[in-house]
Design a protein around this motif. Structure first.
Motif, short mmCIF file in Angstrom:
data_model
loop_
_atom_site.label_atom_id
_atom_site.label_comp_id
_atom_site.label_asym_id
_atom_site.label_seq_id
_atom_site.Cartn_x
_atom_site.Cartn_y
_atom_site.Cartn_z
N GLU A 52 0.83 -1.21 0.00
CA GLU A 52 0.00 0.00 0.00
C GLU A 52 0.86 1.26 0.00
O GLU A 52 0.59 2.22 -0.74
CB GLU A 52 -0.92 0.00 1.22
N LEU A 53 1.90 1.27 0.83
CA LEU A 53 2.76 2.44 0.92
C LEU A 53 3.47 2.73 -0.40
O LEU A 53 3.68 3.89 -0.75
CB LEU A 53 3.78 2.25 2.04
N GLU A 54 3.81 1.69 -1.12
CA GLU A 54 4.49 1.87 -2.40
C GLU A 54 3.55 2.31 -3.51
O GLU A 54 4.00 2.77 -4.56
CB GLU A 54 5.19 0.56 -2.80
N SER A 55 2.23 2.22 -3.25
CA SER A 55 1.26 2.55 -4.28
C SER A 55 0.77 4.00 -4.21
O SER A 55 -0.03 4.41 -5.04
CB SER A 55 0.04 1.61 -4.18
N VAL A 56 1.24 4.75 -3.22
CA VAL A 56 0.82 6.15 -3.08
C VAL A 56 2.05 7.06 -3.14
O VAL A 56 3.16 6.63 -2.83
CB VAL A 56 0.06 6.38 -1.76
N PRO A 57 1.88 8.32 -3.54
CA PRO A 57 3.01 9.24 -3.59
C PRO A 57 3.67 9.41 -2.23
O PRO A 57 3.01 9.35 -1.19
CB PRO A 57 2.36 10.56 -4.05
N GLU A 58 4.97 9.63 -2.23
CA GLU A 58 5.72 9.77 -0.99
C GLU A 58 5.18 10.90 -0.12
O GLU A 58 5.13 10.79 1.11
CB GLU A 58 7.19 10.01 -1.30
N ALA A 59 4.75 12.00 -0.76
CA ALA A 59 4.24 13.13 0.02
C ALA A 59 2.96 12.79 0.76
O ALA A 59 2.68 13.36 1.82
CB ALA A 59 3.98 14.34 -0.90
N ASP A 84 -14.15 10.30 2.85
CA ASP A 84 -13.04 10.29 3.80
C ASP A 84 -13.12 11.56 4.63
O ASP A 84 -12.91 12.66 4.12
CB ASP A 84 -11.71 10.20 3.05
N LEU A 85 -13.41 11.41 5.93
CA LEU A 85 -13.55 12.56 6.82
C LEU A 85 -12.19 12.98 7.37
O LEU A 85 -11.48 12.17 7.97
CB LEU A 85 -14.48 12.22 7.98
N GLY A 86 -11.82 14.24 7.17
CA GLY A 86 -10.52 14.71 7.57
C GLY A 86 -9.45 14.08 6.70
O GLY A 86 -8.54 13.40 7.19
N SER A 87 -9.55 14.29 5.40
CA SER A 87 -8.76 13.54 4.42
C SER A 87 -7.29 13.92 4.39
O SER A 87 -6.48 13.20 3.79
CB SER A 87 -9.37 13.72 3.03
N GLY A 88 -6.90 15.02 5.02
CA GLY A 88 -5.48 15.36 5.14
C GLY A 88 -4.77 15.39 3.81
O GLY A 88 -5.25 15.93 2.82
N GLY A 89 -3.59 14.76 3.76
CA GLY A 89 -2.80 14.74 2.54
C GLY A 89 -3.27 13.75 1.49
O GLY A 89 -2.65 13.64 0.43
N GLY A 90 -4.35 13.04 1.76
CA GLY A 90 -4.98 12.21 0.74
C GLY A 90 -4.58 10.76 0.70
O GLY A 90 -5.02 10.01 -0.18
N MET A 91 -3.80 10.28 1.66
CA MET A 91 -3.32 8.90 1.60
C MET A 91 -4.47 7.89 1.60
O MET A 91 -4.53 6.99 0.74
CB MET A 91 -2.38 8.63 2.76
N MET A 115 -4.06 21.52 3.44
CA MET A 115 -4.16 20.08 3.27
C MET A 115 -4.90 19.72 1.99
O MET A 115 -4.55 18.76 1.28
CB MET A 115 -4.86 19.44 4.48
N ILE A 116 -5.94 20.47 1.66
CA ILE A 116 -6.67 20.23 0.42
C ILE A 116 -5.74 20.37 -0.78
O ILE A 116 -5.72 19.52 -1.68
CB ILE A 116 -7.86 21.20 0.28
N ARG A 117 -4.94 21.41 -0.78
CA ARG A 117 -4.01 21.62 -1.90
C ARG A 117 -2.98 20.50 -1.98
O ARG A 117 -2.65 20.02 -3.08
CB ARG A 117 -3.32 22.98 -1.77
N LEU A 118 -2.46 20.07 -0.83
CA LEU A 118 -1.50 18.98 -0.81
C LEU A 118 -2.13 17.69 -1.33
O LEU A 118 -1.53 16.97 -2.13
CB LEU A 118 -0.97 18.78 0.62
N ALA A 119 -3.35 17.40 -0.88
CA ALA A 119 -4.03 16.17 -1.30
C ALA A 119 -4.29 16.18 -2.80
O ALA A 119 -4.13 15.16 -3.48
CB ALA A 119 -5.34 16.02 -0.53
#
Length: 249
Positions: A52-59, A84-91, A115-119
């Motif tokens: 899972e960790l390898e399937s998402v961007p490092e950020a 997703d409630l409180g989605s943060g960086g989108g992971m 956080m929205i922009r980062l996600a």
């Protein structure tokens, strides 16, 4: 002095906004756990697989604020709509989008513009087109009635000073038969007053944590059924719990 709800929200928003801008390798929330082992180690400790960790961007991994992995326990199916409630960086939104496929849809809600922009950048990097993020508060979700199949959340509801409103809103936006699967911080018994009154402990996912029975009671009071704790992690009065509930058909 105990801060007012609006002051608590502003403190949390400022903390996470600054963290999103730094986007450095830490867990962000704290959640009673140490991130000193590195972002991948921390994420694996709370339930994410290396695949899972390898399937998402490092950020997205670097910006995690997690105390579990709600996408694993949600049993997501192809074509479902996920919130997703409180989605943060989108992971978690990215992982959910991978599970529901191109026929599915994921909506992330977060109250922090940074956080929205980062996600949004992370979703572009992930090459996904079935994810969107909306700026808003989880006590008043910018989501239409009865349009969501599954709600996930990761170490966020404990940050809210009005959890009753959160669960009522969750009930409103779910379709009949929909489900909520969240990872969150809860307690066994009441924490010491000096801990509860420390405003810094709100953003650190501590002061807002409820006794597990009270937490489950608020979910039931909102109308949910089959409310249960699937697993626990941690101890010493404060631990993370993976919680499931469903909306009656």
């Amino acid at each position: 002095m105990v801060k007012k709800p609006d002051e608590i929200k502003q403190d949390v928003r400022e903390r996470y906004g600054a963290f999103a801008e730094r986007s450095q390798a830490s867990c962000g929330c704290g959640c009673g756990a140490s991130c000193c082992g590195g972002k991948d180690d921390y994420a694996q400790n709370v339930g994410y697989s290396q695949e899972e960790l390898e399937s998402v961007p490092e950020a997205a991994v670097s910006s995690c604020a997690a105390c579990g992995n709600p996408t694993t326990i949600a049993g997501l199916k192809e074509g479902e709509t996920v919130l997703d409630l409180g989605s943060g960086g989108g992971m978690d939104a990215i992982l959910a989008a991978q599970r529901v496929g191109s026929k599915g849809r994921v909506i992330g809600v977060d109250m922090t513009p940074e956080m929205i922009r980062l996600a949004e950048r992370n979703v572009v990097d992930a090459g996904l087109r079935n994810v969107e993020f909306r700026l808003g508060e989880i006590e008043d979700m910018p989501v239409e009635d009865g349009t969501v199949d599954v709600i996930i959340s990761n170490c966020v509801i404990n940050l809210s000073p009005d959890k009753d409103a959160v669960f009522k809103e969750a009930y409103r936006v779910l379709r009949p038969g929909g489900r909520i699967t969240v990872s969150d911080m809860v307690t066994e018994g009441k924490l010491p007053d000096e801990v509860l009154k420390d405003p810094d402990n709100w953003a650190a996912c501590i002061s807002g944590a409820l006794d597990v029975d009270d937490y489950l009671g608020k979910i039931r009071a909102a109308g949910f059924e089959d409310v249960k704790v699937l697993s626990k992690r941690g101890g010493d009065g404060l631990f993370s719990a993976e919680v499931y509930a469903s909306k009656p058909v």
